[in-house]
Write an enzyme that holds these catalytic residues in place. Structure first.
Site, PDB file in Angstrom:
ATOM      1  CG  LEU B  13      39.303  44.521  36.990  1.00  0.00           C
ATOM      2  CD1 LEU B  13      39.852  45.649  38.334  1.00  0.00           C
ATOM      3  CD2 LEU B  13      39.385  44.886  35.858  1.00  0.00           C
ATOM      4  N   GLY B  15      42.922  39.074  38.212  1.00  0.00           N
ATOM      5  CA  GLY B  15      43.673  38.451  39.064  1.00  0.00           C
ATOM      6  C   GLY B  15      43.031  39.049  40.566  1.00  0.00           C
ATOM      7  CB  SER B  86      31.602  38.113  32.235  1.00  0.00           C
ATOM      8  OG  SER B  86      32.385  38.627  33.575  1.00  0.00           O
TER       9      SER B  86
HETATM   10  N1  ADP Z   1      39.497  37.437  49.129  1.00  0.00           N
HETATM   11  C1  ADP Z   1      40.054  36.673  48.052  1.00  0.00           C
HETATM   12  N2  ADP Z   1      39.082  35.926  47.068  1.00  0.00           N
HETATM   13  C2  ADP Z   1      40.010  35.278  45.970  1.00  0.00           C
HETATM   14  N3  ADP Z   1      41.324  35.398  45.714  1.00  0.00           N
HETATM   15  C3  ADP Z   1      41.647  36.535  46.016  1.00  0.00           C
HETATM   16  C4  ADP Z   1      41.493  36.688  48.090  1.00  0.00           C
HETATM   17  N4  ADP Z   1      42.684  37.085  48.764  1.00  0.00           N
HETATM   18  C5  ADP Z   1      43.371  36.854  47.803  1.00  0.00           C
HETATM   19  N5  ADP Z   1      43.338  36.192  47.349  1.00  0.00           N
HETATM   20  C6  ADP Z   1      44.639  35.677  45.679  1.00  0.00           C
HETATM   21  O1  ADP Z   1      44.175  36.469  44.614  1.00  0.00           O
HETATM   22  C7  ADP Z   1      44.552  36.103  43.880  1.00  0.00           C
HETATM   23  C8  ADP Z   1      43.766  35.717  42.867  1.00  0.00           C
HETATM   24  O2  ADP Z   1      43.227  35.227  41.625  1.00  0.00           O
HETATM   25  P1  ADP Z   1      42.783  34.426  40.629  1.00  0.00           P
HETATM   26  O3  ADP Z   1      41.836  33.669  41.386  1.00  0.00           O
HETATM   27  O4  ADP Z   1      43.361  33.242  39.503  1.00  0.00           O
HETATM   28  O5  ADP Z   1      42.033  35.272  39.762  1.00  0.00           O
HETATM   29  P2  ADP Z   1      40.991  35.604  38.680  1.00  0.00           P
HETATM   30  O6  ADP Z   1      41.149  34.052  38.533  1.00  0.00           O
HETATM   31  O7  ADP Z   1      40.095  36.815  38.979  1.00  0.00           O
HETATM   32  O8  ADP Z   1      41.832  36.107  37.801  1.00  0.00           O
HETATM   33  C9  ADP Z   1      44.792  34.596  44.413  1.00  0.00           C
HETATM   34  O9  ADP Z   1      46.933  33.643  44.122  1.00  0.00           O
HETATM   35  C10 ADP Z   1      44.141  34.592  45.313  1.00  0.00           C
HETATM   36  O10 ADP Z   1      45.023  33.384  46.417  1.00  0.00           O
END
Ligand code: ADP
Ligand code: MG
Lengths: 454, 200
Positions: B13, B15, B86
């Site tokens: 998803l 985030g 995806s």
């Molecule tokens: N285990 C983890 N892996 C990745 N992100 C994490 C994790 N735990 C917490 N987070 C937080 O979740 C958020 C994920 O954001 P992001 O990487 O931009 O999501 P996406 O690219 O999937 O939309 C970041 O703020 C990150 O610091």
């Protein structure tokens, strides 16, 4: 090597001798003030001669002022929140488990990696925090805490030469506890072999950068600083004599230089006398911030639930943050900030016989800058001269004395370069790598913490 | 060692942590001197897939394009990393088939946690009905059935999740195995020497 090859390489080295080169001798733990003294009183005549046409400066190093951190600053030009070496030990992510950072933990390229990208060769001998030896364009013998000469040597073909020269990685500090005579003898022995190896590789290898580091100085200072300070001490001459030998090596190297080669020297911290050793974990425990699961904990691995802070050697304090540590209790944000301020105030109030023990308590954002802020210590302490901070976990007193007589200082390392025209500022250890890059005509990465001094 | 190309495919998803993990893994791979390229969904939509919307058809096209570039990179010895939602299983499997050297990472994270993080402020809008087809809220997300790695970003730190992924890549032979620097005896020796100097 056949005669043709030899001729060819001779011709080559003649052509290349027009190229700029840099030689740096490192003296682990040698204070600026001590070199000044030894130049003035005739102990180091070779150095005194060089100093006349050089800039010899007192230098700051980053905190904590320990060899692993400092030398990594030296060979990267970056601060610990960039290179990742905050001390001799650190915690694995998300745990209280200790590990020993090593060359593979360093997150940024070394000076010699950058020079290698430009086809320039380096010879690097005995720089701490370079173990295990990683491949480079050149040769490297790792320094402290190297344990296995084979893993400390690159390329592997260099190993037979080192064996032949009877090269030794380190003196045996255990000997200091047995007898000072045996210890001194051991230090002289290691130095002699290191000296031979330095001169051998200096003459035999092709290089643009040559770094030879003496670490015996630091060992001598830890255990025998009292012998330096007290002229009537039975080992005073033994101590001073060691520096005469170091001066001999400086002379031997300096005499070999051609006009295209810049000569530099530096240390990774200074030294002064210990008045008391001070145990931060005891202070945290005594003030209710830290609990252990046993009476004689071997390390912070034995931290008990409910703890709010702990310390790692020598001056690093970590807040036991929720989300960061398995038993984290402190909420990020206001609670964290309040606790940091409270601990800082408490530490500043520590005195010994009426004297303040701590000179400064820094918040991590005051001293570190880079992508590794999260794993940086939350507070970091700089003590006054005389008070040697320790991360021991098993102490039942705030202060005491052990076998050691010398302790590190942060503001009295030295830097020497054999030219007069350098920046008019107090150098910082992070300035050396960019200075060398500039001297060798290589682009300085934009994110280095230091600035070229020339 | 010559580098074997492959595609590391994140799905999850908005985030959930795809971008975050892609960058940590990238940095680790660079330490091994590997050539790496990240194709981030948000970035791709500003160039390669500019103009595409969020209908099923447009989403499929977007993923096929990313898959196509990953394929080109992978077969030329690059580690290609895709960090895009995806959402459809069928298209992911199609890309997997084409590329072959394909490692799928499911970045699991409950919708509520993603919405609470709301890294880009999109969930607030989606829940207010301002974004019509928002994955997880008003558009489907199909979990992978057999991903090589599952991480749970609501329970682990990014470092822990990244470690899992790197370990899998080592197992699969895409990354050199990290040998322990110190053997147990050596570690004892290091401790002893640090102790002698009062550091431990
Ligand atoms: N285990 C983890 N892996 C990745 N992100 C994490 C994790 N735990 C917490 N987070 C937080 O979740 C958020 C994920 O954001 P992001 O990487 O931009 O999501 P996406 O690219 O999937 O939309 C970041 O703020 C990150 O610091
Ligand atoms: Mg993203």
């Amino acid at each position: 090597m056949g005669i043709l090859d030899r001729l060819r390489s001779l011709g080559k080295s003649q052509v290349e001798s027009k190229e700029k080169k840099v030689v740096l001798l490192g003296l682990d733990g040698t204070p600026y003030t001590l070199l000044k003294q030894f130049c003035a009183d005739g102990t180091m005549p070779n150095l005194a001669k060089i100093v006349a046409s050089s800039s010899l400066k007192q230098m700051d190093v980053s905190i904590p002022e320990v060899s692993s951190t400092s030398w990594t600053c030296f060979y990267t030009g970056m601060n610990p929140a960039q290179h990742g070496i905050f001390g001799f030990l650190d915690l694995q992510p998300n745990s209280y488990k200790i590990y020993f950072p090593n060359s593979k933990s360093v997150k940024v390229p070394a000076l010699w990696d950058i020079l290698g990208n430009y086809g320039k060769r380096s010879v690097v001998i005995n720089v701490p925090e370079t173990y295990p030896a990683k491949p480079l364009n050149g040769s490297l013998i790792s320094g402290f805490v190297a344990t296995d000469l084979k893993k400390a040597t690159y390329p592997p073909e260099l190993l037979p030469t080192l064996t032949e020269l009877k090269y030794r990685l380190d003196p045996d500090a255990q000997k200091a506890r047995e007898s000072k005579d045996v210890f001194l003898e051991d230090i002289y022995d290691v130095f002699e072999k290191r000296r031979k190896t330095i001169l051998h590789l200096f003459d035999q290898e092709k290089w643009s950068l040559f770094i030879g580091t003496i670490t015996e100085t630091d060992r001598l200072h830890h255990f025998m600083w009292d012998a330096l300070v007290d002229k009537n001490h039975p080992y005073h001459n033994g101590f001073v004599d060691f520096y005469r030998r170091v001066d001999g090596l400086i002379g031997e190297v300096y005499d070999r230089l051609d006009s295209n080669t810049t000569f530099m020297m530096c240390s990774d911290h200074g030294f002064t006398s210990i008045e008391q050793q001070v145990y931060l974990n005891f202070w945290l425990k005594d003030n209710g911030y830290l609990k252990f699961t046993s009476d004689q904990p071997k390390s912070v691995e034995e931290i008990a639930p409910g703890s709010r802070a702990f310390a790692l050697d020598p001056t690093r304090i970590y807040i036991n943050l929720k989300g960061k540590y398995p038993q984290g209790t402190v909420e990020p944000g206001a609670e964290y900030e309040k606790l940091r301020a409270e601990i800082a105030d408490g530490l500043r109030a520590i005195t010994y016989q009426g004297k303040p023990v701590i000179k400064k308590v820094f918040m991590k954002e005051d001293v570190f800058r880079g992508p590794l802020m999260e794993q940086s210590p939350d507070l970091i302490v700089l003590s006054n001269y005389g008070f040697d901070m320790k991360g021991s976990t098993n102490k039942q007193v705030l202060m005491d004395r052990e076998i050691f007589t010398g302790m590190h200082t942060q503001d009295d390392a030295h830097f020497l370069i054999n030219r007069k025209d350098i920046l008019d500022k107090k150098p910082h250890i992070c300035d050396i790598a960019p200075t060398i890059m500039k001297e060798l005509g290589v682009a300085i990465p934009s994110d280095v913490s230091g600035t070229a001094l020339i | 060692m010559s580098q074997k190309g492959f595609t590391l495919w994140f799905t999850g998803l908005s985030g959930a942590g795809k971008t975050t993990l892609a960058h940590i893994v990238e940095a680790e791979m660079r330490k091994h001197n590997l050539r790496v390229e990240i194709l981030d969904g948000d970035v791709v939509r500003t160039n390669l897939s500019k103009g595409l919307g969020f209908s099923k058809e447009d989403r499929d096209t977007n993923i096929r394009r990313i898959g196509f570039v990953c394929h080109l990179l992978s077969r030329n010895g690059v580690a290609a990393i895709s960090a895009a939602i995806s959402p459809y299983r069928e298209i992911r499997d199609e890309v997997r088939k084409t590329i072959g050297d394909f490692v799928e990472v499911y970045v699991h994270c409950p919708l509520e946690v993603c919405a609470q993080r709301d890294v880009k402020g999109l969930y607030a809008k989606a829940m207010a009905g301002e974004i019509p087809s928002f994955t997880g809220v008003s558009d489907p997300y199909e979990e992978p059935l057999n991903p090589e790695v599952v991480v749970d970003s609501s329970k682990e730190t990014p470092e822990v999740s990244a470690k899992k992924i790197l370990k899998k890549l080592e197992e699969l032979g895409y990354l050199p195995k990290t040998e322990e620097v110190y053997s147990e005896e050596e570690e004892e020796e290091v401790k002893r020497r640090l102790e002698e100097l009062g550091y431990f």
